[in-house]
Design a protein around this motif. Structure first.
Motif, PDB file in Angstrom:
ATOM      1  N   ILE A  74       0.845  -1.190   0.000  1.00  0.00           N
ATOM      2  CA  ILE A  74       0.000   0.000   0.000  1.00  0.00           C
ATOM      3  C   ILE A  74       0.881   1.241   0.000  1.00  0.00           C
ATOM      4  CG2 ILE A  74      -1.729   1.311   1.282  1.00  0.00           C
ATOM      5  CD1 ILE A  74      -2.553  -1.330   2.591  1.00  0.00           C
ATOM      6  N   GLU A  75       1.942   1.167   0.783  1.00  0.00           N
ATOM      7  CA  GLU A  75       2.855   2.303   0.935  1.00  0.00           C
ATOM      8  C   GLU A  75       4.257   1.748   1.132  1.00  0.00           C
ATOM      9  OE1 GLU A  75       2.909   6.386   3.641  1.00  0.00           O
ATOM     10  OE2 GLU A  75       1.467   4.828   4.089  1.00  0.00           O
ATOM     11  N   THR A  76       5.179   2.226   0.336  1.00  0.00           N
ATOM     12  CA  THR A  76       6.567   1.782   0.469  1.00  0.00           C
ATOM     13  C   THR A  76       7.413   2.929   1.008  1.00  0.00           C
ATOM     14  OG1 THR A  76       7.155   2.412  -1.776  1.00  0.00           O
ATOM     15  CG2 THR A  76       6.364   0.162  -1.461  1.00  0.00           C
ATOM     16  N   PHE A  77       8.420   2.565   1.729  1.00  0.00           N
ATOM     17  CA  PHE A  77       9.349   3.546   2.291  1.00  0.00           C
ATOM     18  C   PHE A  77      10.743   3.210   1.789  1.00  0.00           C
ATOM     19  CE2 PHE A  77       5.752   3.149   5.153  1.00  0.00           C
ATOM     20  CZ  PHE A  77       5.370   4.472   5.290  1.00  0.00           C
ATOM     21  N   SER A  78      10.856   3.083   0.469  1.00  0.00           N
ATOM     22  CA  SER A  78      12.117   2.667  -0.141  1.00  0.00           C
ATOM     23  C   SER A  78      13.233   3.681   0.079  1.00  0.00           C
ATOM     24  CB  SER A  78      11.929   2.393  -1.632  1.00  0.00           C
ATOM     25  OG  SER A  78      11.383   3.535  -2.261  1.00  0.00           O
ATOM     26  N   SER A  79      12.877   4.941   0.337  1.00  0.00           N
ATOM     27  CA  SER A  79      13.913   5.951   0.571  1.00  0.00           C
ATOM     28  C   SER A  79      14.708   5.649   1.839  1.00  0.00           C
ATOM     29  CB  SER A  79      13.288   7.340   0.664  1.00  0.00           C
ATOM     30  OG  SER A  79      12.383   7.401   1.746  1.00  0.00           O
ATOM     31  N   LEU A  80      14.138   4.856   2.750  1.00  0.00           N
ATOM     32  CA  LEU A  80      14.853   4.504   3.972  1.00  0.00           C
ATOM     33  C   LEU A  80      16.084   3.661   3.673  1.00  0.00           C
ATOM     34  CD1 LEU A  80      11.870   3.550   6.297  1.00  0.00           C
ATOM     35  CD2 LEU A  80      13.029   5.739   6.116  1.00  0.00           C
ATOM     36  N   ARG A  81      16.052   2.952   2.574  1.00  0.00           N
ATOM     37  CA  ARG A  81      17.180   2.080   2.217  1.00  0.00           C
ATOM     38  C   ARG A  81      18.325   2.846   1.555  1.00  0.00           C
ATOM     39  NH1 ARG A  81      12.600  -0.585   0.949  1.00  0.00           N
ATOM     40  NH2 ARG A  81      12.113  -2.375   2.228  1.00  0.00           N
ATOM     41  N   THR A  82      18.096   4.075   1.184  1.00  0.00           N
ATOM     42  CA  THR A  82      19.148   4.848   0.525  1.00  0.00           C
ATOM     43  C   THR A  82      19.922   5.724   1.503  1.00  0.00           C
ATOM     44  OG1 THR A  82      17.612   6.642   0.000  1.00  0.00           O
ATOM     45  CG2 THR A  82      17.900   4.917  -1.664  1.00  0.00           C
ATOM     46  N   ASN A  83      19.428   5.861   2.726  1.00  0.00           N
ATOM     47  CA  ASN A  83      20.096   6.665   3.745  1.00  0.00           C
ATOM     48  C   ASN A  83      20.409   5.729   4.914  1.00  0.00           C
ATOM     49  OD1 ASN A  83      20.628   8.297   6.034  1.00  0.00           O
ATOM     50  ND2 ASN A  83      19.490   9.987   5.125  1.00  0.00           N
ATOM     51  N   TYR A  84      21.701   5.465   5.129  1.00  0.00           N
ATOM     52  CA  TYR A  84      22.085   4.469   6.125  1.00  0.00           C
ATOM     53  C   TYR A  84      21.601   4.834   7.522  1.00  0.00           C
ATOM     54  CZ  TYR A  84      24.692   1.362   9.112  1.00  0.00           C
ATOM     55  OH  TYR A  84      25.003   0.428  10.060  1.00  0.00           O
ATOM     56  N   SER A  85      21.700   6.072   7.928  1.00  0.00           N
ATOM     57  CA  SER A  85      21.278   6.451   9.281  1.00  0.00           C
ATOM     58  C   SER A  85      19.769   6.261   9.460  1.00  0.00           C
ATOM     59  CB  SER A  85      21.699   7.874   9.626  1.00  0.00           C
ATOM     60  OG  SER A  85      21.176   8.786   8.703  1.00  0.00           O
ATOM     61  N   HIS A  86      18.994   6.529   8.415  1.00  0.00           N
ATOM     62  CA  HIS A  86      17.549   6.295   8.488  1.00  0.00           C
ATOM     63  C   HIS A  86      17.241   4.801   8.545  1.00  0.00           C
ATOM     64  CE1 HIS A  86      16.138  10.455   6.839  1.00  0.00           C
ATOM     65  NE2 HIS A  86      16.979  10.554   7.845  1.00  0.00           N
ATOM     66  N   PHE A  87      17.979   4.020   7.759  1.00  0.00           N
ATOM     67  CA  PHE A  87      17.797   2.568   7.767  1.00  0.00           C
ATOM     68  C   PHE A  87      18.137   2.000   9.145  1.00  0.00           C
ATOM     69  CE2 PHE A  87      19.551  -1.720   7.205  1.00  0.00           C
ATOM     70  CZ  PHE A  87      18.447  -2.348   6.676  1.00  0.00           C
ATOM     71  N   SER A 124      13.313  13.470   6.206  1.00  0.00           N
ATOM     72  CA  SER A 124      14.675  13.665   6.715  1.00  0.00           C
ATOM     73  C   SER A 124      14.706  14.558   7.952  1.00  0.00           C
ATOM     74  CB  SER A 124      15.574  14.253   5.627  1.00  0.00           C
ATOM     75  OG  SER A 124      15.651  13.392   4.543  1.00  0.00           O
ATOM     76  N   PRO A 125      14.091  14.121   9.048  1.00  0.00           N
ATOM     77  CA  PRO A 125      14.081  14.943  10.259  1.00  0.00           C
ATOM     78  C   PRO A 125      15.370  14.804  11.056  1.00  0.00           C
ATOM     79  CG  PRO A 125      12.994  12.894  10.694  1.00  0.00           C
ATOM     80  CD  PRO A 125      13.402  12.867   9.241  1.00  0.00           C
ATOM     81  N   ASN A 126      15.429  15.506  12.159  1.00  0.00           N
ATOM     82  CA  ASN A 126      16.523  15.388  13.110  1.00  0.00           C
ATOM     83  C   ASN A 126      16.352  14.044  13.821  1.00  0.00           C
ATOM     84  OD1 ASN A 126      18.192  15.453  15.336  1.00  0.00           O
ATOM     85  ND2 ASN A 126      17.715  17.570  15.856  1.00  0.00           N
ATOM     86  N   LEU A 127      17.262  13.101  13.576  1.00  0.00           N
ATOM     87  CA  LEU A 127      17.120  11.752  14.120  1.00  0.00           C
ATOM     88  C   LEU A 127      17.253  11.698  15.635  1.00  0.00           C
ATOM     89  CD1 LEU A 127      18.883   9.460  11.513  1.00  0.00           C
ATOM     90  CD2 LEU A 127      16.459   9.785  11.916  1.00  0.00           C
ATOM     91  N   THR A 128      18.051  12.580  16.218  1.00  0.00           N
ATOM     92  CA  THR A 128      18.226  12.569  17.673  1.00  0.00           C
ATOM     93  C   THR A 128      16.912  12.889  18.369  1.00  0.00           C
ATOM     94  OG1 THR A 128      20.502  13.301  17.368  1.00  0.00           O
ATOM     95  CG2 THR A 128      19.586  13.488  19.572  1.00  0.00           C
TER      96      THR A 128
END
Length: 161
Positions: A74-87, A124-128
């Motif tokens: 229904i919804e993919t979050f494939s962009s998470l796989r391109t940013n290591y810190s997000h992954f 791409s928020p502030n992860l902390t």
């Protein structure tokens, strides 16, 4: 009897020779396992069952396992796989959910928290800040929060180990 199951894929792994075990977080049934056929030309929907995808599945209950007939992302979050810190952050959140919940423990609040977190990661928020907020909210959803003197990470370690 077939039923429709909507959830977020937390994990998948090979099981048996031609099956995959899929772990989902659903709003109505909590964390559940289902079996799918291994990826092949005969199983075109297998790519939809990647971790972090929000999926809708047609499933049926066998004697011992829930089996997936077919499904769709229904919804993919494939962009998470391109940013290591997000992954890495996503896998951290998945592990917290896996370790702090029981199988088939309904938690619509936790499902909505995970879904909103995945959507925020697209921006791409502030992860902390996001990490502290998500850890606090997971503790609250599970009824474990409340100790203001201790960091959320320390509280989670205590409850999930």
């Amino acid at each position: 009897m077939n039923q429709t199951l909507t959830g977020i894929v937390l994990r998948h792994k090979p099981l048996f020779e031609s099956k995959w075990q899929i772990m989902l977080l659903t709003p109505s049934q909590g964390r559940v396992y289902a079996l799918s056929r291994s990826p092949s030309k005969k199983n075109p929907f297998q790519g939809h069952l990647e971790p972090s995808n929000r999926v809708e599945l047609s499933v049926f209950q066998g004697k011992t396992f829930t089996y997936i007939n077919h499904g769709q992302a229904i919804e993919t979050f494939s962009s998470l796989r391109t940013n290591y810190s997000h992954f890495e952050f996503t896998m951290h959140v998945f592990n917290l959910i896996i370790r702090s919940t029981m199988i088939q423990q309904p938690s619509p609040e936790l499902y909505e928290l995970l879904l909103s977190t995945l959507r925020k990661l697209k921006e791409s928020p502030n992860l902390t800040e996001l990490r502290q907020t998500v850890e606090r909210d997971i503790l609250t959803c599970e009824g474990l929060g409340g100790n203001e003197c201790e960091s959320y990470s320390d509280q989670l370690k205590r409850y999930t180990n």
